[in-house]
Design a protein around this motif. Sequence first.
Motif, PDB file in Angstrom:
ATOM      1  N   TRP A 166       0.835  -1.189   0.000  1.00 23.56           N
ATOM      2  CA  TRP A 166       0.000   0.000   0.000  1.00 23.56           C
ATOM      3  C   TRP A 166       0.872   1.242   0.000  1.00 23.56           C
ATOM      4  N   PHE A 167       0.517   2.235  -0.805  1.00 21.44           N
ATOM      5  CA  PHE A 167       1.199   3.525  -0.818  1.00 21.44           C
ATOM      6  C   PHE A 167       0.375   4.525  -0.025  1.00 21.44           C
ATOM      7  N   SER A 168       1.048   5.369   0.735  1.00 27.20           N
ATOM      8  CA  SER A 168       0.366   6.477   1.396  1.00 27.20           C
ATOM      9  C   SER A 168      -0.084   7.465   0.320  1.00 27.20           C
ATOM     10  N   PRO A 169      -0.976   8.389   0.657  1.00 26.27           N
ATOM     11  CA  PRO A 169      -1.437   9.353  -0.346  1.00 26.27           C
ATOM     12  C   PRO A 169      -0.302  10.124  -1.020  1.00 26.27           C
ATOM     13  N   GLU A 170       0.776  10.419  -0.297  1.00 25.31           N
ATOM     14  CA  GLU A 170       1.902  11.140  -0.889  1.00 25.31           C
ATOM     15  C   GLU A 170       2.919  10.198  -1.539  1.00 25.31           C
ATOM     16  N   SER A 210      -3.265   4.115   6.089  1.00 27.30           N
ATOM     17  CA  SER A 210      -2.670   5.259   6.770  1.00 27.30           C
ATOM     18  C   SER A 210      -3.586   6.457   6.632  1.00 27.30           C
ATOM     19  N   ALA A 211      -3.585   7.297   7.657  1.00 27.31           N
ATOM     20  CA  ALA A 211      -4.302   8.566   7.585  1.00 27.31           C
ATOM     21  C   ALA A 211      -3.632   9.428   6.518  1.00 27.31           C
ATOM     22  N   PRO A 212      -4.353  10.392   5.949  1.00 28.71           N
ATOM     23  CA  PRO A 212      -3.761  11.239   4.903  1.00 28.71           C
ATOM     24  C   PRO A 212      -2.468  11.938   5.313  1.00 28.71           C
ATOM     25  N   ASP A 213      -2.295  12.260   6.598  1.00 26.72           N
ATOM     26  CA  ASP A 213      -1.051  12.926   7.026  1.00 26.72           C
ATOM     27  C   ASP A 213       0.091  11.944   7.257  1.00 26.72           C
ATOM     28  N   CYS A 214      -0.171  10.653   7.129  1.00 27.94           N
ATOM     29  CA  CYS A 214       0.828   9.577   7.243  1.00 27.94           C
ATOM     30  C   CYS A 214       1.479   9.458   8.617  1.00 27.94           C
ATOM     31  N   THR A 215       0.909  10.042   9.645  1.00 31.28           N
ATOM     32  CA  THR A 215       1.480   9.890  10.980  1.00 31.28           C
ATOM     33  C   THR A 215       0.825   8.738  11.725  1.00 31.28           C
ATOM     34  N   THR A 221      -9.717  -7.618   6.037  1.00 31.00           N
ATOM     35  CA  THR A 221      -8.973  -7.870   4.813  1.00 31.00           C
ATOM     36  C   THR A 221      -8.650  -6.587   4.060  1.00 31.00           C
ATOM     37  N   ASP A 222      -9.281  -5.475   4.428  1.00 29.44           N
ATOM     38  CA  ASP A 222      -9.014  -4.205   3.787  1.00 29.44           C
ATOM     39  C   ASP A 222      -9.408  -3.078   4.735  1.00 29.44           C
ATOM     40  N   LEU A 223      -8.615  -2.026   4.772  1.00 25.50           N
ATOM     41  CA  LEU A 223      -8.883  -0.874   5.626  1.00 25.50           C
ATOM     42  C   LEU A 223      -8.695   0.398   4.824  1.00 25.50           C
ATOM     43  N   THR A 224      -9.391   1.459   5.214  1.00 26.56           N
ATOM     44  CA  THR A 224      -9.184   2.768   4.608  1.00 26.56           C
ATOM     45  C   THR A 224      -9.543   3.847   5.611  1.00 26.56           C
TER      46      THR A 224
END
Length: 168
Positions: free
Chosen positions: A86-90, A124-129, A160-163
Motif C-alpha cells: 500500500w502507498f500512502s497518499p503522498e 494510513s491517515a492522509p497525514d501519514c502519521t 482484509t481491507d482498511l481505509t
Amino acid sequence: LGAGGGPWARWAEDGKIRLWGRTIGKVLRTIAAYKEKQYIGCVACSPNGKKLAFQADDEPVRLWDLEKDVEAGRGTEKLSIVAHIWFSPEGKPIGVVSDALAYFLNLGANKTWKTDHPAGALASAPDCTTGALGLNTLRPVAVERGHGLNESCKPGRSATDLTFTPRL
C-alpha cells in the motif's frame, strides 16, 4: 493500477512485470524486475502513477521509477509472502503486510518500521502519521515507530481491507 483507464499490471513467474493498456488490450511495457525467474507475488502503483512497488518470494520490497525505468529503492527486510502493498497518499511511506505482520517502509531514507501487532490489512491517515492495522482487532499505530497506540475494536472477523475517510 492506473485511475481513469490507465494501464494495469500483470506479473508472473518469469520475474517480469507487464504494463497493459486497458483500451488497446496489449502490453505497453515490460519491466525485467529480476534477472532470474522469480514469482512476483504483489504489485502496487503510487498514487501519482510514477512509482511501482513489488516483491518476489523471499526478497525485499523494491520500488521502481516508471519514468526513468530504474530501481528507486529497496526494503531492508527479506519477506517470504507479501499479501498487501500500500502507498500512502503522498507515495511514502509504503505499507506492507507479510506473514501476518505489517511493515512501514521509507525506501528513500532506507528505513523500515516493523509493527508489534499482527496484521492482515493496513492503511494510513492522509497525514501519514497514524496508520491502522487489522486482523482480529483494529488497532491504530504510530507509522514512524510501528507501535500500536491502543486496541480500537474487535470486529468478530478478520479484516482484509482498511481505509481512512475524512470526518463525516
